[in-house]
Scaffold this motif. Structure first.
Motif, short mmCIF file in Angstrom:
data_model
loop_
_atom_site.label_atom_id
_atom_site.label_comp_id
_atom_site.label_asym_id
_atom_site.label_seq_id
_atom_site.Cartn_x
_atom_site.Cartn_y
_atom_site.Cartn_z
N SER A 32 0.82 -1.21 0.00
CA SER A 32 0.00 0.00 0.00
C SER A 32 0.86 1.25 0.00
CB SER A 32 -0.93 0.02 1.21
OG SER A 32 -1.86 -1.03 1.15
N SER A 33 1.90 1.25 0.80
CA SER A 33 2.79 2.42 0.90
C SER A 33 3.44 2.74 -0.44
CB SER A 33 3.85 2.16 1.96
OG SER A 33 4.75 3.23 2.04
N GLU A 34 3.97 1.72 -1.10
CA GLU A 34 4.65 1.96 -2.39
C GLU A 34 3.67 2.43 -3.46
OE1 GLU A 34 7.83 2.08 -3.17
OE2 GLU A 34 8.49 1.47 -1.18
N ILE A 35 2.51 1.80 -3.55
CA ILE A 35 1.54 2.19 -4.58
C ILE A 35 0.99 3.58 -4.30
CG2 ILE A 35 -0.71 1.67 -5.62
CD1 ILE A 35 -0.04 -1.31 -5.28
N SER A 36 0.81 3.93 -3.03
CA SER A 36 0.24 5.23 -2.69
C SER A 36 1.15 6.38 -3.10
CB SER A 36 -0.08 5.32 -1.20
OG SER A 36 1.10 5.33 -0.43
N GLU A 37 2.43 6.10 -3.36
CA GLU A 37 3.36 7.14 -3.79
C GLU A 37 3.22 7.48 -5.28
OE1 GLU A 37 7.36 6.29 -2.57
OE2 GLU A 37 6.76 5.93 -0.50
N LEU A 38 2.49 6.66 -6.02
CA LEU A 38 2.28 6.94 -7.45
C LEU A 38 1.39 8.17 -7.60
CD1 LEU A 38 1.66 3.33 -8.80
CD2 LEU A 38 3.77 4.67 -8.94
N GLY A 39 1.67 8.98 -8.59
CA GLY A 39 0.89 10.19 -8.84
C GLY A 39 -0.57 9.88 -9.13
N GLY A 40 -1.47 10.64 -8.51
CA GLY A 40 -2.89 10.50 -8.76
C GLY A 40 -3.60 9.47 -7.91
N THR A 59 -6.94 9.01 -12.50
CA THR A 59 -7.01 8.51 -13.87
C THR A 59 -6.52 7.07 -13.85
OG1 THR A 59 -4.76 9.27 -14.33
CG2 THR A 59 -6.55 10.80 -14.88
N PRO A 60 -6.77 6.31 -14.92
CA PRO A 60 -6.25 4.93 -14.96
C PRO A 60 -4.73 4.93 -14.79
CG PRO A 60 -7.86 5.26 -16.69
CD PRO A 60 -7.58 6.63 -16.10
N LEU A 61 -4.23 4.00 -13.98
CA LEU A 61 -2.80 3.93 -13.72
C LEU A 61 -2.08 3.12 -14.79
CD1 LEU A 61 -2.89 3.19 -9.90
CD2 LEU A 61 -2.30 5.35 -11.01
N ASP A 62 -0.82 3.47 -15.02
CA ASP A 62 0.03 2.70 -15.90
C ASP A 62 0.40 1.41 -15.16
OD1 ASP A 62 1.90 2.19 -18.12
OD2 ASP A 62 3.42 2.56 -16.59
N GLU A 63 0.04 0.27 -15.72
CA GLU A 63 0.28 -1.00 -15.04
C GLU A 63 1.76 -1.24 -14.75
OE1 GLU A 63 -0.79 -5.72 -15.53
OE2 GLU A 63 -2.18 -4.25 -16.34
N GLU A 64 2.63 -0.77 -15.63
CA GLU A 64 4.07 -0.95 -15.40
C GLU A 64 4.55 -0.14 -14.20
OE1 GLU A 64 6.04 -3.35 -16.63
OE2 GLU A 64 4.14 -3.97 -17.50
N ALA A 65 3.94 1.02 -13.97
CA ALA A 65 4.29 1.83 -12.79
C ALA A 65 3.84 1.11 -11.52
CB ALA A 65 3.66 3.21 -12.89
N VAL A 66 2.66 0.51 -11.57
CA VAL A 66 2.16 -0.25 -10.42
C VAL A 66 3.06 -1.47 -10.21
CG1 VAL A 66 0.21 -1.56 -9.47
CG2 VAL A 66 -0.20 0.54 -10.77
N ARG A 67 3.44 -2.14 -11.28
CA ARG A 67 4.33 -3.31 -11.19
C ARG A 67 5.65 -2.93 -10.52
NH1 ARG A 67 3.71 -7.86 -13.61
NH2 ARG A 67 2.31 -6.99 -15.16
N ALA A 68 6.21 -1.79 -10.91
CA ALA A 68 7.48 -1.33 -10.32
C ALA A 68 7.31 -1.04 -8.84
CB ALA A 68 7.98 -0.10 -11.07
N ALA A 69 6.20 -0.43 -8.46
CA ALA A 69 5.95 -0.12 -7.05
C ALA A 69 5.81 -1.39 -6.23
CB ALA A 69 4.69 0.74 -6.91
#
Length: 81
Positions: A32-40, A59-69
């Motif tokens: 949760s902590s890592e994903i919550s740092e993504l913009g938006g 807005t819809p998230l980039d799945e690769e950004a979520v994967r990295a988090a």
């Protein structure tokens, strides 16, 4: 909009992701902590018992950004649940 993303509030998108490796509350917090740092991102709810992570964002998230988090937290993103 896909079946995996649904609008929960005007101007927000809810997406559910499947994550492997979570076994406890600490795991849920790390993801949760890592994903919550993504913009938006406005909220994240990780559930170790189901392996599902529900994310509400502007807005819809980039799945690769979520994967990295998720990877940064030490877990593996399977994809959208």
């Amino acid at each position: 909009m896909t079946a995996n993303a649904q609008t929960s509030q005007p101007g927000s998108v809810t997406t559910v992701f499947a994550v492997t490796g979570m076994t406890c509350g600490h795991c849920e917090g790390a993801v949760s902590s890592e994903i919550s740092e993504l913009g938006g991102v406005s909220s994240v709810k990780a559930e170790a018992a189901t392996g599902k992570v529900t994310v509400v964002s502007d807005t819809p998230l980039d799945e690769e950004a979520v994967r990295a988090a998720v990877d940064e937290a030490g877990y593996e993103l399977v994809g959208k649940a």
